[in-house]
Design a protein around this motif. Sequence first.
Motif, PDB file in Angstrom:
ATOM      1  N   THR A  20       4.361 -23.106  22.415  1.00  0.00           N
ATOM      2  CA  THR A  20       3.020 -22.911  22.118  1.00  0.00           C
ATOM      3  C   THR A  20       2.635 -22.289  23.327  1.00  0.00           C
ATOM      4  N   ASP A  21       1.172 -22.218  23.355  1.00  0.00           N
ATOM      5  CA  ASP A  21      -0.205 -21.351  24.436  1.00  0.00           C
ATOM      6  C   ASP A  21       0.743 -22.149  25.627  1.00  0.00           C
ATOM      7  N   ALA A  22       0.730 -23.111  25.815  1.00  0.00           N
ATOM      8  CA  ALA A  22       1.234 -23.922  26.804  1.00  0.00           C
ATOM      9  C   ALA A  22       2.894 -23.652  27.707  1.00  0.00           C
ATOM     10  N   GLY A  23       3.179 -23.497  26.611  1.00  0.00           N
ATOM     11  CA  GLY A  23       5.107 -22.943  26.871  1.00  0.00           C
ATOM     12  C   GLY A  23       6.301 -23.664  26.836  1.00  0.00           C
ATOM     13  N   ASP A  24       5.409 -24.911  25.511  1.00  0.00           N
ATOM     14  CA  ASP A  24       6.622 -26.026  25.389  1.00  0.00           C
ATOM     15  C   ASP A  24       7.325 -25.342  24.320  1.00  0.00           C
ATOM     16  N   LEU A  25       8.293 -25.221  24.158  1.00  0.00           N
ATOM     17  CA  LEU A  25       9.062 -25.200  22.358  1.00  0.00           C
ATOM     18  C   LEU A  25       8.858 -26.045  21.974  1.00  0.00           C
ATOM     19  N   THR A  26       9.117 -25.889  20.008  1.00  0.00           N
ATOM     20  CA  THR A  26       8.755 -26.435  19.460  1.00  0.00           C
ATOM     21  C   THR A  26      10.042 -25.965  18.087  1.00  0.00           C
ATOM     22  N   ARG A  27      10.000 -26.737  17.154  1.00  0.00           N
ATOM     23  CA  ARG A  27      10.910 -26.590  16.240  1.00  0.00           C
ATOM     24  C   ARG A  27      11.497 -27.224  15.147  1.00  0.00           C
ATOM     25  N   TRP A  28      11.010 -26.775  14.063  1.00  0.00           N
ATOM     26  CA  TRP A  28      10.678 -27.807  12.830  1.00  0.00           C
ATOM     27  C   TRP A  28      12.038 -27.340  12.350  1.00  0.00           C
ATOM     28  N   SER A  29      12.637 -28.611  11.639  1.00  0.00           N
ATOM     29  CA  SER A  29      14.040 -27.736  10.993  1.00  0.00           C
ATOM     30  C   SER A  29      14.093 -29.092   9.583  1.00  0.00           C
ATOM     31  N   PHE A  30      14.654 -28.075   8.394  1.00  0.00           N
ATOM     32  CA  PHE A  30      14.160 -28.734   7.193  1.00  0.00           C
ATOM     33  C   PHE A  30      15.618 -28.778   6.208  1.00  0.00           C
ATOM     34  N   THR A  31      15.998 -30.505   6.382  1.00  0.00           N
ATOM     35  CA  THR A  31      17.403 -30.436   5.837  1.00  0.00           C
ATOM     36  C   THR A  31      17.352 -31.436   4.597  1.00  0.00           C
ATOM     37  N   GLU A  32      18.543 -31.507   4.425  1.00  0.00           N
ATOM     38  CA  GLU A  32      19.053 -32.109   2.880  1.00  0.00           C
ATOM     39  C   GLU A  32      17.940 -31.765   1.692  1.00  0.00           C
ATOM     40  N   ILE A  33      17.760 -30.076   1.841  1.00  0.00           N
ATOM     41  CA  ILE A  33      17.073 -29.895   0.450  1.00  0.00           C
ATOM     42  C   ILE A  33      17.771 -29.550  -0.625  1.00  0.00           C
ATOM     43  N   THR A  34      16.743 -29.818  -1.386  1.00  0.00           N
ATOM     44  CA  THR A  34      17.204 -29.814  -2.869  1.00  0.00           C
ATOM     45  C   THR A  34      16.306 -28.895  -3.762  1.00  0.00           C
ATOM     46  N   ASP A  35      15.988 -29.013  -4.939  1.00  0.00           N
ATOM     47  CA  ASP A  35      14.717 -28.861  -5.682  1.00  0.00           C
ATOM     48  C   ASP A  35      13.616 -29.227  -6.035  1.00  0.00           C
ATOM     49  N   ASP A  36      14.482 -30.766  -5.609  1.00  0.00           N
ATOM     50  CA  ASP A  36      12.961 -31.962  -6.255  1.00  0.00           C
ATOM     51  C   ASP A  36      12.474 -32.046  -4.420  1.00  0.00           C
ATOM     52  N   SER A  37      13.122 -31.906  -3.465  1.00  0.00           N
ATOM     53  CA  SER A  37      13.044 -32.725  -1.590  1.00  0.00           C
ATOM     54  C   SER A  37      13.531 -31.996  -0.482  1.00  0.00           C
ATOM     55  N   PHE A  38      13.320 -33.039   0.693  1.00  0.00           N
ATOM     56  CA  PHE A  38      13.575 -31.957   1.689  1.00  0.00           C
ATOM     57  C   PHE A  38      13.541 -32.969   2.205  1.00  0.00           C
ATOM     58  N   HIS A  39      14.394 -33.101   3.832  1.00  0.00           N
ATOM     59  CA  HIS A  39      13.716 -33.726   5.036  1.00  0.00           C
ATOM     60  C   HIS A  39      13.262 -32.820   5.869  1.00  0.00           C
ATOM     61  N   TRP A  40      11.794 -33.186   7.236  1.00  0.00           N
ATOM     62  CA  TRP A  40      11.238 -32.204   7.683  1.00  0.00           C
ATOM     63  C   TRP A  40      11.263 -32.927   9.061  1.00  0.00           C
ATOM     64  N   LEU A  41      11.867 -32.401  10.131  1.00  0.00           N
ATOM     65  CA  LEU A  41      11.596 -33.008  11.280  1.00  0.00           C
ATOM     66  C   LEU A  41      10.581 -31.856  12.506  1.00  0.00           C
TER      67      LEU A  41
END
Length: 65
Positions: A20-41
């Motif tokens: 971020t502009d403030a220097g914080d780290l960010t992480r988006w994880s996309f797991t359990e990916i299928t043709d019809d769904s996913f889990h986003w953290l």
Amino acid sequence: MFRQQIGRPRGADIVQEGTTDAGDLTRWSFTEITDDSFHWLGEVKPAAAADWRLVVDVRAKRRKG
């Protein structure tokens, strides 16, 4: 607002990381990916913190029709 992240595969998952502009780290994880769904953290690690903090937990599923 615009925030740039770099995405890479991590096993069967996709992980995007950025700062971020403030220097914080960010992480988006996309797991359990299928043709019809996913889990986003979505996580953030403030510059002064030792651990990641979960801020978004979404289970998405494609709607039929």
